[in-house]
Design a protein around this motif. Structure first.
Motif, PDB file in Angstrom:
ATOM      1  N   ASN A  35      33.097 164.347 -30.923  1.00  0.00           N
ATOM      2  CA  ASN A  35      32.721 163.157 -31.694  1.00  0.00           C
ATOM      3  C   ASN A  35      33.737 162.905 -32.805  1.00  0.00           C
ATOM      4  N   ILE A  36      33.662 161.690 -33.364  1.00  0.00           N
ATOM      5  CA  ILE A  36      34.524 161.315 -34.498  1.00  0.00           C
ATOM      6  C   ILE A  36      33.683 160.516 -35.495  1.00  0.00           C
ATOM      7  N   MET A  37      33.867 160.768 -36.780  1.00  0.00           N
ATOM      8  CA  MET A  37      33.294 159.893 -37.812  1.00  0.00           C
ATOM      9  C   MET A  37      34.374 159.559 -38.848  1.00  0.00           C
ATOM     10  N   THR A  38      34.175 158.445 -39.524  1.00  0.00           N
ATOM     11  CA  THR A  38      35.074 158.024 -40.601  1.00  0.00           C
ATOM     12  C   THR A  38      34.542 158.591 -41.908  1.00  0.00           C
ATOM     13  N   MET A  39      35.420 159.059 -42.778  1.00  0.00           N
ATOM     14  CA  MET A  39      34.955 159.649 -44.044  1.00  0.00           C
ATOM     15  C   MET A  39      35.882 159.311 -45.209  1.00  0.00           C
ATOM     16  N   GLY A  40      35.271 158.803 -46.269  1.00  0.00           N
ATOM     17  CA  GLY A  40      36.017 158.516 -47.484  1.00  0.00           C
ATOM     18  C   GLY A  40      35.701 159.498 -48.601  1.00  0.00           C
ATOM     19  N   CYS A  54      33.422 167.860 -48.441  1.00  0.00           N
ATOM     20  CA  CYS A  54      33.216 166.606 -47.710  1.00  0.00           C
ATOM     21  C   CYS A  54      31.741 166.236 -47.724  1.00  0.00           C
ATOM     22  N   VAL A  55      31.455 164.959 -47.957  1.00  0.00           N
ATOM     23  CA  VAL A  55      30.083 164.479 -47.849  1.00  0.00           C
ATOM     24  C   VAL A  55      29.891 163.912 -46.443  1.00  0.00           C
ATOM     25  N   ILE A  56      29.014 164.566 -45.689  1.00  0.00           N
ATOM     26  CA  ILE A  56      28.716 164.120 -44.323  1.00  0.00           C
ATOM     27  C   ILE A  56      27.218 163.883 -44.257  1.00  0.00           C
ATOM     28  N   SER A  57      26.841 162.632 -44.194  1.00  0.00           N
ATOM     29  CA  SER A  57      25.428 162.259 -44.256  1.00  0.00           C
ATOM     30  C   SER A  57      24.629 162.919 -43.141  1.00  0.00           C
ATOM     31  N   SER A  58      23.419 163.358 -43.505  1.00  0.00           N
ATOM     32  CA  SER A  58      22.557 163.988 -42.494  1.00  0.00           C
ATOM     33  C   SER A  58      22.087 162.984 -41.453  1.00  0.00           C
ATOM     34  N   ALA A  59      22.291 161.687 -41.725  1.00  0.00           N
ATOM     35  CA  ALA A  59      21.918 160.662 -40.741  1.00  0.00           C
ATOM     36  C   ALA A  59      22.968 160.570 -39.630  1.00  0.00           C
ATOM     37  N   ASN A  60      24.154 161.129 -39.879  1.00  0.00           N
ATOM     38  CA  ASN A  60      25.235 161.033 -38.893  1.00  0.00           C
ATOM     39  C   ASN A  60      25.058 162.061 -37.780  1.00  0.00           C
ATOM     40  N   HIS A  61      25.428 161.670 -36.593  1.00  0.00           N
ATOM     41  CA  HIS A  61      25.412 162.596 -35.467  1.00  0.00           C
ATOM     42  C   HIS A  61      26.344 163.775 -35.749  1.00  0.00           C
ATOM     43  N   ILE A  88      34.912 153.003 -35.802  1.00  0.00           N
ATOM     44  CA  ILE A  88      34.407 154.375 -35.596  1.00  0.00           C
ATOM     45  C   ILE A  88      33.328 154.699 -36.628  1.00  0.00           C
ATOM     46  N   GLY A  89      33.499 154.146 -37.825  1.00  0.00           N
ATOM     47  CA  GLY A  89      32.523 154.371 -38.891  1.00  0.00           C
ATOM     48  C   GLY A  89      31.324 153.449 -38.825  1.00  0.00           C
ATOM     49  N   ASN A  90      31.300 152.593 -37.821  1.00  0.00           N
ATOM     50  CA  ASN A  90      30.174 151.662 -37.698  1.00  0.00           C
ATOM     51  C   ASN A  90      29.456 151.798 -36.355  1.00  0.00           C
ATOM     52  N   CYS A  91      29.601 152.961 -35.753  1.00  0.00           N
ATOM     53  CA  CYS A  91      28.800 153.265 -34.565  1.00  0.00           C
ATOM     54  C   CYS A  91      28.576 154.768 -34.553  1.00  0.00           C
ATOM     55  N   SER A  92      27.697 155.217 -33.676  1.00  0.00           N
ATOM     56  CA  SER A  92      27.366 156.639 -33.678  1.00  0.00           C
ATOM     57  C   SER A  92      27.679 157.291 -32.344  1.00  0.00           C
ATOM     58  N   GLY A  93      28.120 158.535 -32.448  1.00  0.00           N
ATOM     59  CA  GLY A  93      28.353 159.361 -31.271  1.00  0.00           C
ATOM     60  C   GLY A  93      27.086 159.593 -30.459  1.00  0.00           C
ATOM     61  N   ARG A  94      25.946 159.278 -31.036  1.00  0.00           N
ATOM     62  CA  ARG A  94      24.696 159.335 -30.260  1.00  0.00           C
ATOM     63  C   ARG A  94      24.727 158.324 -29.122  1.00  0.00           C
ATOM     64  N   HIS A 160      42.844 153.531 -48.148  1.00  0.00           N
ATOM     65  CA  HIS A 160      41.985 154.090 -49.193  1.00  0.00           C
ATOM     66  C   HIS A 160      40.850 153.107 -49.439  1.00  0.00           C
ATOM     67  N   TYR A 161      39.627 153.598 -49.271  1.00  0.00           N
ATOM     68  CA  TYR A 161      38.491 152.669 -49.336  1.00  0.00           C
ATOM     69  C   TYR A 161      38.070 152.388 -50.773  1.00  0.00           C
ATOM     70  N   ARG A 162      37.899 151.111 -51.096  1.00  0.00           N
ATOM     71  CA  ARG A 162      37.500 150.720 -52.450  1.00  0.00           C
ATOM     72  C   ARG A 162      36.089 150.163 -52.490  1.00  0.00           C
TER      73      ARG A 162
HETATM   74  C1  LIG Z   1      35.466 153.359 -44.709  1.00  0.00           C
HETATM   75  C2  LIG Z   1      34.298 154.218 -44.344  1.00  0.00           C
HETATM   76  C3  LIG Z   1      34.052 155.376 -45.066  1.00  0.00           C
HETATM   77  C4  LIG Z   1      32.968 156.207 -44.754  1.00  0.00           C
HETATM   78  N1  LIG Z   1      32.757 157.345 -45.471  1.00  0.00           N
HETATM   79  C5  LIG Z   1      31.737 158.176 -45.134  1.00  0.00           C
HETATM   80  C6  LIG Z   1      31.561 159.417 -45.822  1.00  0.00           C
HETATM   81  O1  LIG Z   1      32.321 159.791 -46.707  1.00  0.00           O
HETATM   82  N2  LIG Z   1      30.505 160.197 -45.455  1.00  0.00           N
HETATM   83  C7  LIG Z   1      29.630 159.828 -44.454  1.00  0.00           C
HETATM   84  O2  LIG Z   1      28.699 160.572 -44.161  1.00  0.00           O
HETATM   85  N3  LIG Z   1      29.786 158.671 -43.784  1.00  0.00           N
HETATM   86  C8  LIG Z   1      30.835 157.845 -44.090  1.00  0.00           C
HETATM   87  N4  LIG Z   1      31.017 156.685 -43.395  1.00  0.00           N
HETATM   88  C9  LIG Z   1      30.043 156.323 -42.362  1.00  0.00           C
HETATM   89  C10 LIG Z   1      30.219 157.115 -41.061  1.00  0.00           C
HETATM   90  O3  LIG Z   1      31.569 157.061 -40.631  1.00  0.00           O
HETATM   91  C11 LIG Z   1      29.314 156.481 -40.014  1.00  0.00           C
HETATM   92  O4  LIG Z   1      27.969 156.677 -40.369  1.00  0.00           O
HETATM   93  C12 LIG Z   1      29.590 156.998 -38.619  1.00  0.00           C
HETATM   94  O5  LIG Z   1      29.231 155.976 -37.747  1.00  0.00           O
HETATM   95  C13 LIG Z   1      28.855 158.269 -38.270  1.00  0.00           C
HETATM   96  O6  LIG Z   1      29.138 158.576 -36.939  1.00  0.00           O
HETATM   97  P1  LIG Z   1      28.324 159.655 -36.107  1.00  0.00           P
HETATM   98  O7  LIG Z   1      26.860 159.266 -36.097  1.00  0.00           O
HETATM   99  O8  LIG Z   1      28.929 159.591 -34.733  1.00  0.00           O
HETATM  100  O9  LIG Z   1      28.539 160.976 -36.768  1.00  0.00           O
HETATM  101  C14 LIG Z   1      32.103 155.850 -43.681  1.00  0.00           C
HETATM  102  C15 LIG Z   1      32.356 154.687 -42.933  1.00  0.00           C
HETATM  103  C16 LIG Z   1      33.443 153.889 -43.260  1.00  0.00           C
HETATM  104  C17 LIG Z   1      33.710 152.657 -42.442  1.00  0.00           C
END
Ligand SMILES: Cc1cc2nc3c(=O)[nH]c(=O)nc-3n(C[C@H](O)[C@H](O)[C@H](O)COP(=O)(O)O)c2cc1C
Length: 186
Positions: A35-40, A54-61, A88-94, A160-162
């Motif tokens: 899987n891949i997620m976007t992280m700022g 790193c902050v990785i939301s518990s809602a993320n796959h 990639i940050g606007n969809c889920s690996g689920r 760099h996300y603002r």
């Molecule tokens: C620019 C940007 C920055 C993001 N930063 C974070 C972050 O720091 N932590 C986080 O949990 N989600 C962040 N997200 C949201 C996750 O990338 C998003 O929820 C992702 O779809 C999760 O994928 P997953 O369900 O496959 O793990 C960010 C999204 C974008 C577009």
């Protein structure tokens, strides 16, 4: 010296001035899934060992995949990948296989099972070394155990996300202030 007129600013939005970037792609592997997620939201915590929080939301796959596998790769994309980074940050690996959906190449890492994203400028192989803040803040502390960095260009155009859909693209680089540093602070 600049002189600023200031106004009250909502505290829940100060992140817009502090988010460090560059925005990264976190790749993971667990069982037979990648899987891949976007992280700022990441921060350097220590030089040696090389620790990154790193902050990785518990809602993320990705959350459970990384919590269970205790590994990930932090990949640094450049501006040419910006549209993919947002998608990639606007969809889920689920729901989707993000490597296939976004036509990215998963390359075997050296020390972890999580794949490197070949199209990124740099790839940092990470192992989870401290999960003590995961339940409270979704904060994972990783040690970078292997790093792969492109030999050129010297200054990649990272994004760099603002907040509020706005990115800053890295631009000007200067060594003008280097002589002001104490050597041990470089
Ligand atoms: C620019 C940007 C920055 C993001 N930063 C974070 C972050 O720091 N932590 C986080 O949990 N989600 C962040 N997200 C949201 C996750 O990338 C998003 O929820 C992702 O779809 C999760 O994928 P997953 O369900 O496959 O793990 C960010 C999204 C974008 C577009």
């Amino acid at each position: 010296m600049p002189h600023y007129t200031k106004t009250d600013f909502p505290v829940d939005n100060v992140r817009r001035f502090l988010e460090p970037g560059p925005v990264v792609l976190v790749s993971s592997a667990h069982r037979d899934e990648t899987n891949i997620m976007t992280m700022g939201w990441h921060m350097v915590v220590e030089f040696q060992p090389s620790l990154i929080s790193c902050v990785i939301s518990s809602a993320n796959h990705s959350f459970e995949m990384i919590r269970k596998s205790r590994q990930c790769v932090i990949n640094v994309p450049t501006v040419d990948l910006a549209a993919k980074v947002v998608k990639i940050g606007n969809c889920s690996g689920r729901d989707v296989d993000k490597f296939a959906e976004f036509d990215l190449t998963a390359k075997a890492a050296v020390q972890v099972r999580a794949p490197l994203i070949e199209e990124c400028y740099a790839n940092f192989e990470c192992v989870l070394v401290d999960a003590s803040q995961v339940n409270k803040y979704n904060v994972f502390i990783f040690e970078v155990v292997q790093a792969h960095v492109a030999t050129a260009p010297k200054y990649p155009k990272t994004i760099h996300y603002r907040g509020d859909g706005e990115f800053m693209i890295s631009g000007e680089n200067t060594r003008r202030y280097r002589k002001l540093f104490r050597p041990e602070m470089l």
